[in-house]
Design a protein around this motif. Structure first.
Motif, mmCIF file in Angstrom:
data_model
loop_
_atom_site.group_PDB
_atom_site.id
_atom_site.type_symbol
_atom_site.label_atom_id
_atom_site.label_comp_id
_atom_site.label_asym_id
_atom_site.label_seq_id
_atom_site.Cartn_x
_atom_site.Cartn_y
_atom_site.Cartn_z
ATOM 1 N N SER A 156 0.807 -1.212 0.000
ATOM 2 C CA SER A 156 0.000 0.000 0.000
ATOM 3 C C SER A 156 0.844 1.267 0.000
ATOM 4 N N SER A 157 2.200 1.137 0.090
ATOM 5 C CA SER A 157 3.061 2.304 0.109
ATOM 6 C C SER A 157 3.078 3.020 -1.231
ATOM 7 N N PHE A 158 2.729 2.309 -2.310
ATOM 8 C CA PHE A 158 2.936 2.861 -3.629
ATOM 9 C C PHE A 158 1.658 3.421 -4.261
ATOM 10 N N SER A 159 0.668 2.603 -4.474
ATOM 11 C CA SER A 159 -0.543 3.070 -5.147
ATOM 12 C C SER A 159 -1.624 2.027 -4.957
ATOM 13 N N ASP A 160 -2.767 2.273 -5.597
ATOM 14 C CA ASP A 160 -3.847 1.294 -5.538
ATOM 15 C C ASP A 160 -3.767 0.312 -6.697
ATOM 16 N N ASP B 256 -6.992 -2.724 -17.774
ATOM 17 C CA ASP B 256 -7.497 -2.261 -16.492
ATOM 18 C C ASP B 256 -6.439 -1.339 -15.894
ATOM 19 N N PRO B 257 -6.723 -0.055 -15.721
ATOM 20 C CA PRO B 257 -5.710 0.890 -15.213
ATOM 21 C C PRO B 257 -5.233 0.582 -13.805
ATOM 22 N N HIS B 258 -5.919 -0.326 -13.117
ATOM 23 C CA HIS B 258 -5.543 -0.665 -11.745
ATOM 24 C C HIS B 258 -4.804 -1.994 -11.644
ATOM 25 N N LEU C 80 -3.004 -7.134 -22.228
ATOM 26 C CA LEU C 80 -1.916 -6.172 -22.186
ATOM 27 C C LEU C 80 -2.253 -4.955 -23.022
ATOM 28 N N ALA C 81 -1.869 -3.786 -22.531
ATOM 29 C CA ALA C 81 -2.204 -2.528 -23.205
ATOM 30 C C ALA C 81 -1.127 -2.079 -24.176
#
Length: 305
Positions: A16-20, A61-63, A47-48
């Motif tokens: 959780s230190s970095f992002s969601d 999925d951006p997450h 894959l994008a």
């Protein structure tokens, strides 16, 4: 005044230190790399980068992002929080003694870690290996195995071609993976004992399972739904109402067939069912004889219960 370097203690990274964003580590090569990539794609995590593979790749999925890594490193990446999830062999998790949660058996990459000797060897039991050499790519598992049996051996760590070591005089026995037994037979090796049964697993970082529960549950369900759909197909057919009971007796299904009225002057009903694809070949003729017509067979990509 600047703090002394001795006063600054680096804390271990937590997910959780970095992002969601949830980072999923998968093998960059090896026998299970292609099936895992296929599973990930079928689950909807495309894959994008237009198929371009990088160390870390974005998905649609951006997450969610994908980390490509060596299978043996994935348990450690997940345990330390460098990745939130990983897909690798159960044998890798045990070998690295990684503190991770094994979330889902993906039911492929099945193999056994076995103890084997040359077929001409007089050795028939674990106890007879006391004081001898055992070659392996799995030193942790091997040492723990012989410790459990209270047998002292010299572990010879090799990076590949483990099955050749008895022929070369490097070792008296090996502990190695075997999926079909063909390689062992080809190299004239005989199995003495089964050390570990393994398959490919989805694993999770314990902190991430709490901090990113919603997205991880979503990924878990997506992968599980693809696994459930394997070997299944969807049958659709029209049946005269008078023949429905006969068709239902012929037709297997996960929870029984779904029956719906059809707007037709022939008094038809539509019957839908999920069946094992191995049975479809013989099932079609049985259904026709029972009164079914207009039969459609469709592949199932994902199945959620």
């Amino acid at each position: 005044m600047a703090k002394s370097a001795k006063m600054i203690k680096k804390q271990p990274a937590t997910p959780s230190s970095f992002s969601d964003v949830v980072r999923l580590a998968i093998p960059n090569k090896g026998r299970i790399a292609a099936p895992i990539m296929d599973l990930v794609e079928k689950s909807g995590l495309h894959l994008a980068e237009n198929g371009e593979r990088r160390l870390i790749a974005r998905t649609l999925d951006p997450h969610v992002e994908i980390l490509f890594a060596r299978p043996v490193d994935i348990p450690e990446y997940v345990a330390t929080g460098a990745a939130d999830l990983g897909i690798t062999g159960h044998d890798m998790v045990v070998e690295r003694e990684a503190d991770v949660e094994e979330l889902l058996d993906l039911q492929f990459g099945k193999a056994k870690l076995v103890l084997a000797v040359h077929e001409d060897s007089e050795i028939t039991s674990v106890k007879q290996l006391a004081g001898l050499k055992v070659a392996t790519e799995f030193p942790v598992i091997t040492r723990n195995y012989f410790k459990k049996h209270k047998v002292n051996v010299e572990v010879v760590i090799v990076g590949g071609a483990c099955e050749a070591t008895p022929h070369l005089g490097i070792a008296d026995a090996i502990i190695d993976l075997s999926s079909s037994g063909t390689t062992l037979k080809t190299n004239r090796l005989r199995v003495i004992d089964e050390v570990l049964v393994t398959s490919t697993h989805l694993i999770g970082n314990r902190a991430s399972l709490v901090a990113k529960k919603g997205k991880i549950d979503e990924i878990h369900l997506a992968l599980e739904s693809v696994i459930r759909a394997r070997g299944q197909c969807y049958l659709m057919m029209n049946v005269k109402r008078a023949s429905l009971d006969t068709v239902k007796r012929v037709l297997p299904g996960l929870s029984g067939p779904t029956v719906m009225d059809v707007a037709s002057s022939e008094d038809l009903v539509a019957v839908h069912a999920v069946v094992n694809e191995e049975r479809v070949y013989t099932l079609i003729n049985s259904l026709r004889r029972a009164g079914a017509k207009d039969i459609l067979v469709m592949a199932i990509q994902r199945m959620i219960r």
